[in-house]
Design an enzyme around this catalytic site. Sequence first.
Site, PDB file in Angstrom:
ATOM      1  N   ASN A   1      -4.180  -0.553  -9.302  1.00  0.00           N
ATOM      2  CA  ASN A   1      -3.756  -1.870  -8.825  1.00  0.00           C
ATOM      3  C   ASN A   1      -4.594  -2.998  -9.433  1.00  0.00           C
ATOM      4  OD1 ASN A   1      -1.587  -1.092  -7.312  1.00  0.00           O
ATOM      5  ND2 ASN A   1      -2.698  -1.022  -5.368  1.00  0.00           N
TER       6      ASN A   1
ATOM      7  N   LYS B   1      -7.556  -0.196  -5.926  1.00  0.00           N
ATOM      8  CA  LYS B   1      -7.791   1.064  -6.650  1.00  0.00           C
ATOM      9  C   LYS B   1      -7.541   0.794  -8.129  1.00  0.00           C
ATOM     10  CE  LYS B   1      -3.025   2.407  -5.512  1.00  0.00           C
ATOM     11  NZ  LYS B   1      -2.172   3.409  -4.827  1.00  0.00           N
ATOM     12  N   PRO B   2      -7.943   1.700  -9.025  1.00  0.00           N
ATOM     13  CA  PRO B   2      -7.816   1.427 -10.458  1.00  0.00           C
ATOM     14  C   PRO B   2      -6.395   1.122 -10.918  1.00  0.00           C
ATOM     15  CG  PRO B   2      -9.331   3.238 -10.106  1.00  0.00           C
ATOM     16  CD  PRO B   2      -8.731   2.922  -8.761  1.00  0.00           C
TER      17      PRO B   2
ATOM     18  N   ASP C   1      -0.328  -6.077  -6.640  1.00  0.00           N
ATOM     19  CA  ASP C   1       0.201  -5.246  -5.546  1.00  0.00           C
ATOM     20  C   ASP C   1      -0.448  -5.542  -4.192  1.00  0.00           C
ATOM     21  OD1 ASP C   1       1.488  -3.446  -3.969  1.00  0.00           O
ATOM     22  OD2 ASP C   1       1.004  -1.687  -5.175  1.00  0.00           O
TER      23      ASP C   1
ATOM     24  N   ASP D   1      -5.506  -1.991  -0.430  1.00  0.00           N
ATOM     25  CA  ASP D   1      -5.088  -0.928  -1.342  1.00  0.00           C
ATOM     26  C   ASP D   1      -5.666  -1.150  -2.737  1.00  0.00           C
ATOM     27  OD1 ASP D   1      -3.803   1.489  -1.829  1.00  0.00           O
ATOM     28  OD2 ASP D   1      -1.913   0.540  -2.438  1.00  0.00           O
TER      29      ASP D   1
END
Length: 240
Positions: A89, A86-87, A106, A84
Amino acid sequence: DDPDQLHRFLQEAQLQARVDHPHVCRVYEVGEWRGQPYIAMQFLKGATFQKAAPNLPLETLLTYMVEVCEGVHAAHRVGLVHRDLKPSNLMIDQADDGTTRACVVDFGLARDLEPTGFTLTGRVMGTVGYMSPEQVAGHIGLLDWRTDVWSLGATLHALLAGDPPFGGGGLECMSRIAKEDPVPLRRLVPTVPADLETVVLTCLQKDPRRRYATARELGEDLRRVREGEPIQARAATLLE
């Protein structure tokens, strides 16, 4: 009160605690207090990449992304796939002395690659715009480090162009990830260096074998872009 949610909560803490690296948010303890499960983790004072990136010079952004790649590589070395990235996280932590560093956070969807890890199912998990083709197809058994490399490429695309490489929502976006080629980054943002476009497109290859083999290899090419050195990846030919 949901046993599945509690299991995932505890699982996140246990997996993230296995990664001891300056560019991964540390987990100190997991337990229960007055019936409330908790994770005690490192306090990060700063902003997510999603909020900070629009105001960062390209050289600074690349420096942070090299650090992210080192953190992700450390997770891979202990057998984890984040799933997961992504920007939102990724965070920029600011220390009291003013120094900054990137941190991966995360691990709620992380998967253990060890045989004693999670039961493999066809359940699709992740944030759609940043999911690899093998994720959207539900091929959980095929997920490995190169799955996170794809997500790092999608993250770079979003940080540079404002959006992940494939738009739409839900099934429409998943279908585009599985079937379509991404629009070359320089068509969207002409100021992006050609080598950086090649790096992003290498991450976003449908076939995992054509991506960077490790997050560290990706980080090394990003460092080369920052330093103006020749990269290891090569652009696709017209035939390809």
